[in-house]
Design a protein around this motif. Structure first.
Motif, PDB file in Angstrom:
ATOM      1  N   ILE A 339       0.842  -1.199   0.000  1.00 23.89           N
ATOM      2  CA  ILE A 339       0.000   0.000   0.000  1.00 23.89           C
ATOM      3  C   ILE A 339       0.875   1.246   0.000  1.00 23.89           C
ATOM      4  CG2 ILE A 339      -1.727   1.327   1.278  1.00 23.89           C
ATOM      5  CD1 ILE A 339      -2.814  -1.289   2.350  1.00 23.89           C
ATOM      6  N   GLU A 340       1.861   1.278   0.914  1.00 21.82           N
ATOM      7  CA  GLU A 340       2.695   2.475   1.011  1.00 21.82           C
ATOM      8  C   GLU A 340       3.976   2.174   1.776  1.00 21.82           C
ATOM      9  OE1 GLU A 340       1.989   7.193   2.047  1.00 21.82           O
ATOM     10  OE2 GLU A 340       0.973   5.686   3.272  1.00 21.82           O
ATOM     11  N   LEU A 341       5.042   2.852   1.376  1.00 23.71           N
ATOM     12  CA  LEU A 341       6.275   2.904   2.142  1.00 23.71           C
ATOM     13  C   LEU A 341       6.594   4.367   2.379  1.00 23.71           C
ATOM     14  CD1 LEU A 341       9.508   0.871   1.755  1.00 23.71           C
ATOM     15  CD2 LEU A 341       9.647   3.350   1.790  1.00 23.71           C
ATOM     16  N   LEU A 342       6.720   4.749   3.619  1.00 17.78           N
ATOM     17  CA  LEU A 342       6.837   6.166   3.962  1.00 17.78           C
ATOM     18  C   LEU A 342       7.883   6.356   5.050  1.00 17.78           C
ATOM     19  CD1 LEU A 342       5.803   9.135   3.877  1.00 17.78           C
ATOM     20  CD2 LEU A 342       4.134   8.458   5.637  1.00 17.78           C
ATOM     21  N   GLN A 343       8.816   7.266   4.793  1.00 22.41           N
ATOM     22  CA  GLN A 343       9.748   7.658   5.848  1.00 22.41           C
ATOM     23  C   GLN A 343       9.138   8.827   6.607  1.00 22.41           C
ATOM     24  OE1 GLN A 343      13.694   8.573   4.477  1.00 22.41           O
ATOM     25  NE2 GLN A 343      14.613   7.819   6.368  1.00 22.41           N
ATOM     26  N   ASN A 344       9.049   8.690   7.917  1.00 19.39           N
ATOM     27  CA  ASN A 344       8.391   9.683   8.754  1.00 19.39           C
ATOM     28  C   ASN A 344       9.038  11.051   8.544  1.00 19.39           C
ATOM     29  OD1 ASN A 344       7.198  11.203  10.752  1.00 19.39           O
ATOM     30  ND2 ASN A 344       7.473   9.675  12.354  1.00 19.39           N
TER      31      ASN A 344
END
Length: 394
Positions: A339-344
């Motif tokens: 769905i998603e890969l996100l770096q904070n």
């Protein structure tokens, strides 16, 4: 008559000769050999301790009393387990003076034994204590003016995952950093040493009792192709691939081999970054109050824009019964489920990864038609906050 006398004298000579022969055989017969006792410790792993080689500890700061007391002066403890120290080669610990010894304290010139080697007595004798502890007792050390009896030394080992005892081809290995406590009771002729030892650490059970984690943990790794827009957070353009393993470290791939214990790695084929390491003392799985499965990894060793290099990842598996992951040849492809890969953006040392997974449904919590009786699919905010806090702490 003369012939009879000669016969009797001959018999007497034979008897005397026989008696001398029997006496000689009686006095020169070898003593029975005492069989060596197998050096074991029950189910505890002592293999690193008993390999060929020996260990040394700088005990100068602990050494402020004793037969040749000189507080702060150089003192070194040498140790061998299930075997004696070398007969020579350690100044002050030569066996010609001390006899076969397994523990020797020396100032580089003069030494004394605090535990002799005896292959008829198993030194690992306390196997009934806690699983994460191990004790060894050495007897019949030296005597001196302060200890009229021979020294007796007890060594205690306790779980410490960072204290890895390895010979690695060297004759002697310094384990001073693994000392927890050294205690001297000279007037009682007793010494007590305590060390950390990684082989006593029992791994935590890895998985979630409420969810199907068998599918996730079965293959060596899962790979996920990441869209270019998500890869820009890590690399200068182009696509990249995410590799994940569960309850183990990554293995069997051509990338991400530069990291110790890494379980999550992202690579563009040239540059690799670890996004989290596997710690077998901590269960990375956590269930929520709804149909979501969470995995938390921390303590990686490299990541862009993370000042500490101690990046962690939180993987969220959303319940979707159509998302049935399957492996082929000890590996699996989960690209269809990303769905998603996100770096904070507020904490570059924290990465969020979200995927769909049919095993995120709670086991034994579905109706006959297969629909979940739990809450709506979605992450538990409270649990995520706890995991973020644990990443910050560790």
């Amino acid at each position: 008559m003369v012939s009879m006398m000669r016969a009797m004298l001959c018999v007497l000579q034979l008897l005397v000769l026989l008696e001398i022969t029997l006496a000689a055989n009686w006095t020169t017969a070898p003593a029975p050999v005492q069989p060596a006792v197998q050096c074991t410790s029950g189910d505890r792993n002592i293999e690193p301790l008993i390999k060929d080689g020996y260990w040394k500890v700088d005990i100068a700061k602990y050494y402020c009393s004793g037969p040749d007391s000189n507080c702060g002066a150089p003192r070194t403890l040498y140790m061998a387990f299930c075997q004696p120290l070398p007969a020579n080669g350690i100044p002050g610990c030569d066996t010609s003076e001390l006899g076969p010894t397994s523990l020797c304290i020396t100032n580089g010139t003069v030494g004394y034994s605090i535990g002799a080697y005896d292959d008829s007595d198993n030194l690992f004798r306390y196997n009934g204590i806690a699983e994460t502890r191990l004790m060894a007792t050495f007897r019949n050390g030296s005597t001196d003016s302060m200890c009229l009896h021979s020294y007796l030394t007890t060594i205690s080992f306790e779980c410490n995952p960072h204290n890895v005892w390895e010979i690695n081809g060297a004759n002697v290995v310094d384990v001073t950093a693994y000392v927890i406590e050294l205690s001297y009771f000279y007037y009682a002729c007793n010494l007590f040493f305590r060390f950390g030892y990684s082989k006593l650490c029992k791994p935590a059970v890895c998985g979630s009792p409420q969810h199907d984690t068998t599918t996730l943990t079965s293959p060596d790794y899962w790979q996920v192709s990441i869209p270019e827009e998500s890869c820009r957070r890590f690399f200068e353009g182009g696509g990249c691939t995410l590799y994940m393993s569960f309850c183990k470290q990554l293995s069997g791939i051509d990338h991400c081999n530069n990291f110790v214990n890494s379980s999550i790695c992202i690579t563009n084929g040239t540059t690799d970054y670890s996004l989290g390491s596997y710690n077998n003392r901590l269960n990375p799985f956590a269930g929520s109050d709804n149909e979501t499965l969470l995995v938390a990894y921390n303590d990686s060793n490299q990541n862009p824009r993370c000042p500490s290099g101690n990046v962690g990842s939180i993987i969220t598996f959303d319940c979707t019964k159509e998302a049935k992951w399957s492996e082929s040849g000890c590996k699996g492809d989960a690209a269809d489920y990303l769905i998603e890969l996100l770096q904070n953006p507020e904490d570059p040392c924290l990465v969020f990864i979200e995927l769909t997974y049919s095993g995120a449904y709670k086991m034994n919590k579905t109706s006959p038609d297969g629909e979940s009786n739990g809450d709506l699919c979605g992450p538990s905010l409270l649990l995520i906050m706890l995991l973020i806090f644990s990443l910050a702490v560790f």
